[in-house]
Design a protein around this motif. Structure first.
Motif, mmCIF file in Angstrom:
data_model
loop_
_atom_site.group_PDB
_atom_site.id
_atom_site.type_symbol
_atom_site.label_atom_id
_atom_site.label_comp_id
_atom_site.label_asym_id
_atom_site.label_seq_id
_atom_site.Cartn_x
_atom_site.Cartn_y
_atom_site.Cartn_z
ATOM 1 N N GLY A 29 -6.829 2.136 -0.924
ATOM 2 C CA GLY A 29 -5.903 2.919 -0.106
ATOM 3 C C GLY A 29 -5.694 4.314 -0.681
ATOM 4 O O GLY A 29 -5.703 5.308 0.042
ATOM 5 N N PRO A 89 0.860 -1.198 0.000
ATOM 6 C CA PRO A 89 0.000 0.000 0.000
ATOM 7 C C PRO A 89 0.890 1.239 0.000
ATOM 8 O O PRO A 89 2.007 1.186 0.511
ATOM 9 C CB PRO A 89 -0.787 -0.102 1.300
ATOM 10 C CG PRO A 89 -0.344 -1.349 1.973
ATOM 11 C CD PRO A 89 0.728 -2.011 1.156
ATOM 12 N N LYS A 105 -6.913 -3.350 -2.628
ATOM 13 C CA LYS A 105 -6.392 -2.636 -1.456
ATOM 14 C C LYS A 105 -5.646 -1.379 -1.903
ATOM 15 O O LYS A 105 -5.783 -0.324 -1.294
ATOM 16 C CB LYS A 105 -5.412 -3.518 -0.674
ATOM 17 C CG LYS A 105 -6.007 -4.301 0.478
ATOM 18 C CD LYS A 105 -6.495 -3.446 1.629
ATOM 19 C CE LYS A 105 -6.779 -4.270 2.854
ATOM 20 N NZ LYS A 105 -8.162 -4.359 3.253
ATOM 21 N N LEU A 161 -6.966 0.751 6.405
ATOM 22 C CA LEU A 161 -6.629 -0.339 5.476
ATOM 23 C C LEU A 161 -6.650 -1.695 6.175
ATOM 24 O O LEU A 161 -6.614 -2.727 5.512
ATOM 25 C CB LEU A 161 -5.265 -0.088 4.823
ATOM 26 C CG LEU A 161 -5.304 0.899 3.661
ATOM 27 C CD1 LEU A 161 -3.902 1.215 3.182
ATOM 28 C CD2 LEU A 161 -6.144 0.374 2.500
#
Length: 115
Positions: free
Chosen positions: A60, A14, A56, A83
């Motif tokens: 994010g 991320p 993700k 997250l």
């Protein structure tokens, strides 16, 4: 894999540092960069078709943009905390400013307790 438009982002990670991770902005550091405006319109269906890791990443980046709008001072830390939620929960936050503000308030309370 598609080349990522942000060269400083590491692949398969991320973009935001996790809370307390090295690289999290320290107090007194220059403010984090505002999120890129080039995310395009939020498309839940497109995100749901992506593999989980890519979901993700997308979530994010969008969370960071939303958090930055509401709490630029804590955007990175808040995003890292959020997250950890399921992708479904994150989608819910992105669809509702009310829910997002509530979640930010909860996270800020937790951060205040840790001081």
């Amino acid at each position: 894999p598609m080349p990522h438009p942000m060269p400083h982002a590491m692949p398969h990670r991320p973009m935001m540092p996790m809370p307390g991770a090295p690289g999290a902005p320290m107090p007194g550091m220059p403010a984090p960069m505002p999120p890129p405006a080039a995310l395009g319109p939020f498309n839940k269906e497109a995100i749901e078709k992506m593999p989980p890791q890519q979901q993700k990443q997308q979530l994010g980046e969008r969370l960071y943009a939303s958090n930055f709008r509401l709490r630029p001072d804590l955007a990175g830390k808040l995003t890292g905390m959020m997250l950890e939620l399921s992708n479904t929960e994150i989608l819910g936050l992105l669809e509702s400013d009310e829910k997002l503000k509530h979640k930010i308030d909860e996270a800020v309370k937790i951060l205040d307790q840790k001081k």
